[in-house]
Design a protein around this motif. Structure first.
Motif, PDB file in Angstrom:
ATOM      1  N   GLN A 271       0.818  -1.218   0.000  1.00 12.45           N
ATOM      2  CA  GLN A 271       0.000   0.000   0.000  1.00 12.45           C
ATOM      3  C   GLN A 271       0.851   1.268   0.000  1.00 12.45           C
ATOM      4  OE1 GLN A 271      -2.189   0.714   3.756  1.00 12.45           O
ATOM      5  NE2 GLN A 271      -0.994  -0.952   4.651  1.00 12.45           N
ATOM      6  N   GLY A 272       0.404   2.233  -0.821  1.00 10.49           N
ATOM      7  CA  GLY A 272       1.071   3.525  -0.874  1.00 10.49           C
ATOM      8  C   GLY A 272       2.206   3.617  -1.868  1.00 10.49           C
ATOM      9  N   ILE A 273       2.687   2.479  -2.381  1.00 15.07           N
ATOM     10  CA  ILE A 273       3.797   2.515  -3.340  1.00 15.07           C
ATOM     11  C   ILE A 273       3.333   3.169  -4.644  1.00 15.07           C
ATOM     12  CG2 ILE A 273       5.299   1.087  -4.798  1.00 15.07           C
ATOM     13  CD1 ILE A 273       5.509  -0.896  -2.518  1.00 15.07           C
ATOM     14  N   VAL A 274       4.151   4.060  -5.169  1.00 17.18           N
ATOM     15  CA  VAL A 274       3.885   4.702  -6.452  1.00 17.18           C
ATOM     16  C   VAL A 274       4.664   3.939  -7.524  1.00 17.18           C
ATOM     17  CG1 VAL A 274       4.172   6.815  -7.808  1.00 17.18           C
ATOM     18  CG2 VAL A 274       3.470   6.949  -5.406  1.00 17.18           C
ATOM     19  N   LEU A 275       4.007   3.654  -8.646  1.00 22.22           N
ATOM     20  CA  LEU A 275       4.650   2.873  -9.713  1.00 22.22           C
ATOM     21  C   LEU A 275       4.128   3.310 -11.074  1.00 22.22           C
ATOM     22  CD1 LEU A 275       2.434   0.479 -10.811  1.00 22.22           C
ATOM     23  CD2 LEU A 275       2.727  -0.176  -8.425  1.00 22.22           C
ATOM     24  N   THR A 276       4.831   2.872 -12.098  1.00 22.16           N
ATOM     25  CA  THR A 276       4.466   3.202 -13.479  1.00 22.16           C
ATOM     26  C   THR A 276       4.214   1.920 -14.255  1.00 22.16           C
ATOM     27  OG1 THR A 276       5.850   5.181 -13.410  1.00 22.16           O
ATOM     28  CG2 THR A 276       5.189   4.387 -15.583  1.00 22.16           C
ATOM     29  N   GLU A 277       3.055   1.818 -14.888  1.00 24.14           N
ATOM     30  CA  GLU A 277       2.765   0.701 -15.797  1.00 24.14           C
ATOM     31  C   GLU A 277       2.169   1.262 -17.083  1.00 24.14           C
ATOM     32  OE1 GLU A 277       1.697  -3.285 -15.222  1.00 24.14           O
ATOM     33  OE2 GLU A 277       1.186  -3.025 -13.099  1.00 24.14           O
ATOM     34  N   GLY A 278       2.194   0.437 -18.113  1.00 24.42           N
ATOM     35  CA  GLY A 278       1.607   0.829 -19.391  1.00 24.42           C
ATOM     36  C   GLY A 278       0.212   0.291 -19.580  1.00 24.42           C
ATOM     37  N   PHE A 279      -0.330  -0.357 -18.530  1.00 24.41           N
ATOM     38  CA  PHE A 279      -1.637  -1.007 -18.647  1.00 24.41           C
ATOM     39  C   PHE A 279      -2.163  -1.309 -17.248  1.00 24.41           C
ATOM     40  CE2 PHE A 279      -3.961  -5.048 -18.464  1.00 24.41           C
ATOM     41  CZ  PHE A 279      -4.952  -4.854 -19.393  1.00 24.41           C
ATOM     42  N   ASP A 376      -8.460  -5.267  -7.155  1.00 20.34           N
ATOM     43  CA  ASP A 376      -8.684  -3.818  -7.168  1.00 20.34           C
ATOM     44  C   ASP A 376      -7.544  -3.171  -6.395  1.00 20.34           C
ATOM     45  OD1 ASP A 376      -9.729  -1.231  -7.225  1.00 20.34           O
ATOM     46  OD2 ASP A 376     -11.103  -1.592  -5.550  1.00 20.34           O
ATOM     47  N   TYR A 377      -6.413  -2.956  -7.095  1.00 17.58           N
ATOM     48  CA  TYR A 377      -5.179  -2.586  -6.413  1.00 17.58           C
ATOM     49  C   TYR A 377      -4.702  -1.165  -6.667  1.00 17.58           C
ATOM     50  CZ  TYR A 377      -4.506  -7.651  -5.653  1.00 17.58           C
ATOM     51  OH  TYR A 377      -4.642  -8.962  -5.276  1.00 17.58           O
ATOM     52  N   TYR A 378      -5.094  -0.557  -7.784  1.00 21.84           N
ATOM     53  CA  TYR A 378      -4.484   0.720  -8.177  1.00 21.84           C
ATOM     54  C   TYR A 378      -5.482   1.867  -8.181  1.00 21.84           C
ATOM     55  CZ  TYR A 378      -0.498  -1.850 -10.341  1.00 21.84           C
ATOM     56  OH  TYR A 378       0.597  -2.634 -10.601  1.00 21.84           O
ATOM     57  N   LYS A 379      -4.952   3.052  -7.864  1.00 18.08           N
ATOM     58  CA  LYS A 379      -5.652   4.292  -8.212  1.00 18.08           C
ATOM     59  C   LYS A 379      -4.724   5.095  -9.109  1.00 18.08           C
ATOM     60  CE  LYS A 379      -4.573   6.132  -3.592  1.00 18.08           C
ATOM     61  NZ  LYS A 379      -5.210   6.641  -2.345  1.00 18.08           N
ATOM     62  N   GLN A 380      -5.274   5.635 -10.182  1.00 19.85           N
ATOM     63  CA  GLN A 380      -4.449   6.330 -11.168  1.00 19.85           C
ATOM     64  C   GLN A 380      -4.173   7.749 -10.711  1.00 19.85           C
ATOM     65  OE1 GLN A 380      -5.835   6.031 -15.219  1.00 19.85           O
ATOM     66  NE2 GLN A 380      -4.540   7.710 -15.925  1.00 19.85           N
ATOM     67  N   LEU A 381      -2.897   8.126 -10.749  1.00 21.70           N
ATOM     68  CA  LEU A 381      -2.497   9.478 -10.364  1.00 21.70           C
ATOM     69  C   LEU A 381      -2.310  10.388 -11.569  1.00 21.70           C
ATOM     70  CD1 LEU A 381       0.200   8.665  -7.625  1.00 21.70           C
ATOM     71  CD2 LEU A 381      -2.254   9.080  -7.308  1.00 21.70           C
ATOM     72  N   ALA A 382      -1.817   9.824 -12.675  1.00 20.24           N
ATOM     73  CA  ALA A 382      -1.534  10.656 -13.854  1.00 20.24           C
ATOM     74  C   ALA A 382      -1.396   9.801 -15.096  1.00 20.24           C
ATOM     75  CB  ALA A 382      -0.254  11.455 -13.638  1.00 20.24           C
ATOM     76  N   THR A 383      -1.640  10.420 -16.245  1.00 19.48           N
ATOM     77  CA  THR A 383      -1.323   9.835 -17.545  1.00 19.48           C
ATOM     78  C   THR A 383      -0.056  10.508 -18.060  1.00 19.48           C
ATOM     79  OG1 THR A 383      -3.637   9.372 -18.097  1.00 19.48           O
ATOM     80  CG2 THR A 383      -2.089   9.517 -19.930  1.00 19.48           C
ATOM     81  N   ILE A 384       0.913   9.699 -18.448  1.00 18.34           N
ATOM     82  CA  ILE A 384       2.163  10.227 -19.005  1.00 18.34           C
ATOM     83  C   ILE A 384       2.109  10.004 -20.514  1.00 18.34           C
ATOM     84  CG2 ILE A 384       4.682  10.124 -18.911  1.00 18.34           C
ATOM     85  CD1 ILE A 384       4.121   8.476 -16.204  1.00 18.34           C
ATOM     86  N   LYS A 385       1.977  11.062 -21.261  1.00 14.68           N
ATOM     87  CA  LYS A 385       1.843  10.936 -22.707  1.00 14.68           C
ATOM     88  C   LYS A 385       3.083  10.241 -23.286  1.00 14.68           C
ATOM     89  CE  LYS A 385      -1.228  12.095 -24.514  1.00 14.68           C
ATOM     90  NZ  LYS A 385      -2.517  11.365 -24.671  1.00 14.68           N
ATOM     91  N   GLY A 386       2.838   9.445 -24.323  1.00 14.67           N
ATOM     92  CA  GLY A 386       3.909   8.665 -24.914  1.00 14.67           C
ATOM     93  C   GLY A 386       5.099   9.500 -25.346  1.00 14.67           C
TER      94      GLY A 386
END
Length: 400
Positions: A271-279, A376-386
């Motif tokens: 919980q609380g970890i910030v991460l980046t995924e493409g999907f 149900d694990y993630y909440k989206q913080l931002a979209t990083i444009k390609g």
């Protein structure tokens, strides 16, 4: 008479059309190999689940292309470039494999991409991270699909620097992937005015992170960047909890963490970890529809590696169809020309260096109380444009 001859010629052309298509396909089969770790630290990261995603893509395409069957083969490379190279060479020389996909582990992916250059075969990487695949190690036949170290640096690294995490210490897997991830994140941290206070490198599949975490703790860096993946990340996060890293005021940055590892850790630990995924499976109706079918076959939701493998296989078949052949030069040309538009990448495009550019997403792992259903694990913080996430052709260092 001339009209009759014309009709006869047309009829003959119709009869021969399927055979003409088959003549353009080597061995009268299009064969795709899924080569990855199926028994080691990255077995959940991609593993046999990626092979299942590849089979789903073939089935959704209709099971055939250019009137010939499509076959998926898979093998475990055990995270060893020499074993991977032996498998790939045998696939190419003896088994008629046309393309190899997934390729978890950057050291493996770099080796297979070079072998495939020699053999004039296509590789489509969704599991390995190093941005060198479309940088200094780029080839005319190599494609990088799901994410890379540059995108992870911009996403997770960038968000933490902007939130005040301006001093870093890295815990890095000691092989090509870890080195590339540390380098890309360090470069981005420094470009934003931050400092890198040090780094320590650990062997792949480490069981004891004690000495490494003591060095991270002693550095007093605000951010301890975990430049590792799979079970190495899970084990370092668990060990960090035992050492009181977060309680002591430092933050952990899991620079490559996917849904598979979060599931393995559990929400209490992650919980609380910030991460980046493409999907993420729960983003929209299309991602949910695919993920529901994937779950029915595997009992788990897909991460970006598995969803990216599906997308790459589907796009490869579209390129073969458009090229009218499985010839690697013709297929590579079409892969660079065709837009990528599926549940994984909407409006994706392939650069001349083989990098598929698509949006990435910054997520935070929910607490157990925030999660409303299984997975149900993630909440989206931002979209990083390609265009922001991935390097331009000029920035990449590719010589193509």
């Amino acid at each position: 008479m001339s009209r009759l001859l014309g009709l006869a010629a047309g009829a003959t052309a119709l009869v021969l059309a399927p055979f003409a298509a088959q003549a353009q396909v080597s061995g009268n089969t299009v064969k795709i190999g899924v080569l990855n770790d199926q028994s080691g630290i990255y077995a959940d990261f991609g593993g046999k689940w990626s092979a299942e995603a590849a089979r789903m893509a073939v089935a959704d395409f209709g099971g055939k292309v250019l009137n010939v069957p499509v076959e998926i083969v898979s093998a475990d490379h055990q995270n060893k470039p020499d074993i991977a190279s032996n498998i790939a060479r045998s696939w190419y020389d003896n088994d008629g494999v046309d393309a190899i996909v997934e390729l978890t582990a950057s050291s493996v992916a770099l080796a297979i991409q070079q072998l495939s250059l020699e053999k004039k075969k296509i590789t489509m990487v969704s599991g390995a991270a190093t941005s060198d695949l479309t940088g200094k190690a780029c080839t005319p036949y190599g494609f990088h699909w799901a994410y890379d170290t540059r995108a992870l640096a911009v996403g997770t690294g960038g968000s933490l620097v902007e939130a005040g995490g301006d001093s870093w210490f890295f815990l890095t897997a000691d092989y090509a992937f870890g080195h590339a991830l540390e380098a890309d994140v360090s470069k981005y941290v420094k470009s934003k005015g931050g400092k890198v206070l040090g780094a320590v490198r650990h062997p792949l599949a480490t069981n004891d992170f004690s000495s490494f975490l003591l060095q991270a703790q002693a550095s007093k860096a605000k951010i301890v960047g975990l430049a590792n993946a799979g079970l190495d990340t899970n084990n370092s996060i668990k060990a960090a909890a035992e050492f009181g890293i977060v309680q002591g005021g430092q933050r952990l940055a899991a620079l490559l963490l996917t849904l598979a590892e979060v599931h393995g850790l559990g929400l209490q630990a992650a919980q609380g970890i910030v991460l980046t995924e493409g999907f993420y499976w729960d983003m929209d109706d299309q991602t949910r529809a695919f993920s529901k079918r994937f779950f029915e076959k595997t009992g788990r939701m897909p991460n970006m590696v598995q969803a990216g493998t599906y997308s790459s296989v589907l796009q490869y078949l579209k390129a073969v169809q458009a090229a009218g052949t499985d010839n690697a030069d013709a297929v590579a040309k079409k892969l660079r020309e065709l837009p990528v538009d599926d549940f994984f990448a909407k409006g994706g495009k392939v650069l001349p260096n083989g990098r598929m550019v698509h949006d990435m997403y910054l997520f935070q792992v929910k607490s157990p109380g925030e999660s409303k259903q299984p997975w149900d694990y993630y909440k989206q913080l931002a979209t990083i444009k390609g265009e922001q996430a991935f390097a331009t052709l000029a920035e990449s260092g590719c010589s193509l």
